[in-house]
Scaffold this motif. Structure first.
Motif, short mmCIF file in Angstrom:
data_model
loop_
_atom_site.label_atom_id
_atom_site.label_comp_id
_atom_site.label_asym_id
_atom_site.label_seq_id
_atom_site.Cartn_x
_atom_site.Cartn_y
_atom_site.Cartn_z
N SER A 42 0.86 -1.18 0.00
CA SER A 42 0.00 0.00 0.00
C SER A 42 0.90 1.23 0.00
N ALA A 44 1.03 3.45 1.95
CA ALA A 44 1.47 3.80 3.31
C ALA A 44 2.72 3.02 3.70
N GLN A 45 3.04 1.96 2.96
CA GLN A 45 4.22 1.16 3.32
C GLN A 45 5.51 1.80 2.82
N HIS A 46 6.60 1.36 3.44
CA HIS A 46 7.91 1.95 3.19
C HIS A 46 8.65 1.04 2.22
#
Ligand code: URA
Length: 240
Positions: A42, A44-46
């Motif tokens: 997503s 939002a992930q790094h």
């Protein structure tokens, strides 16, 4: 979204390159090596490639300092275009110039993947401001400036129809052969044709601002950078 799609959308890797990079352990998600290229991630992930964060972008927005002699189109047989100045991974993203500059005009051109935003910014009814620095062959008189500012009749030629220009601002410098002009429309060869209508001639033309976004003075001709979030917000607000 799949990791390989994420990488493609970010303009970093093709799907095939992503699969190879995963095998080589070059991609991490939240600090752990990605096991496969089809795992879901997503925004939002790094996500990192070779330790550098890959920022997800739904759309890509760039500014470029267009050099003289380069065509502001996506395709122009036999010519070099603004897209030819971008690295390979960005050329795959289907960026296009938002509006056009003449081949000989230098300066700010925005490139984006967002067709809706571009269409809105270029719609004549939005009157988006464009600022150009010019030099002309002969000094501009006060009467010339008045005529240009109030709107001037441009005769039809073999390439374009005639029209009367909208009111604009012209700010000549002390020597009257340099100055700035602020337009809220963008017809074919508009400034060149306006200067011809007052029996003058453009010798250099550079766009320094579009829709309140200024050409970054750090960019040399041919260089580009991503728009900042603030700059993207200015464009979105203008397109409301
Ligand atoms: N007006 C022109 O004549 N040329 C440009 O490239 C832009 C505005």
């Amino acid at each position: 979204m799949r990791l390989d799609k994420y990488m493609t959308a970010a303009g970093v890797l093709t799907r095939r390159e992503c699969a190879a990079a995963v095998k080589q352990g070059r991609i991490t998600v939240d600090g752990l090596p990605a096991p496969r290229a089809d795992i879901h991630v997503s925004p939002a992930q790094h996500v990192c490639l070779d330790g550098t964060e890959v920022v997800y972008r739904e759309n890509t927005y760039l500014m470029m300092h267009k050099p003289d002699g380069i065509v502001s189109a996506t395709d122009a047989p036999g010519e070099r275009t603004v897209l030819d100045l971008l690295p390979e991974q960005l050329r795959r993203l289907h960026l296009f110039p938002c509006g056009r500059l003449d081949k000989s005009t230098t300066g700010l051109i925005l490139l984006m993947t967002d067709g809706v935003l571009s269409h809105r910014l270029l719609a004549p009814r939005r009157h988006v401001e464009k600022v150009y620095r010019f030099t002309v062959k002969f000094p501009l008189s006060d009467e010339d400036v008045g005529q240009l500012e109030n709107g001037i009749r441009i005769d039809a030629d073999s390439h374009a129809e005639g029209f009367v220009t909208a009111p604009c601002r012209v700010i000549p410098e002390a020597d009257r052969t340099h100055g700035a002009i602020v337009l809220t429309e963008g017809k074919y060869h508009q400034i060149k044709r306006m200067m011809e209508a007052v029996h003058n001639q453009i010798t250099t033309l550079q766009r320094i601002s579009f829709c309140g976004i200024s050409l970054d003075p750090a960019l040399k001709p041919g260089e580009w950078r991503y728009l900042t979030e603030e700059e993207e917000a200015i464009l979105r607000a203008a397109a409301q």
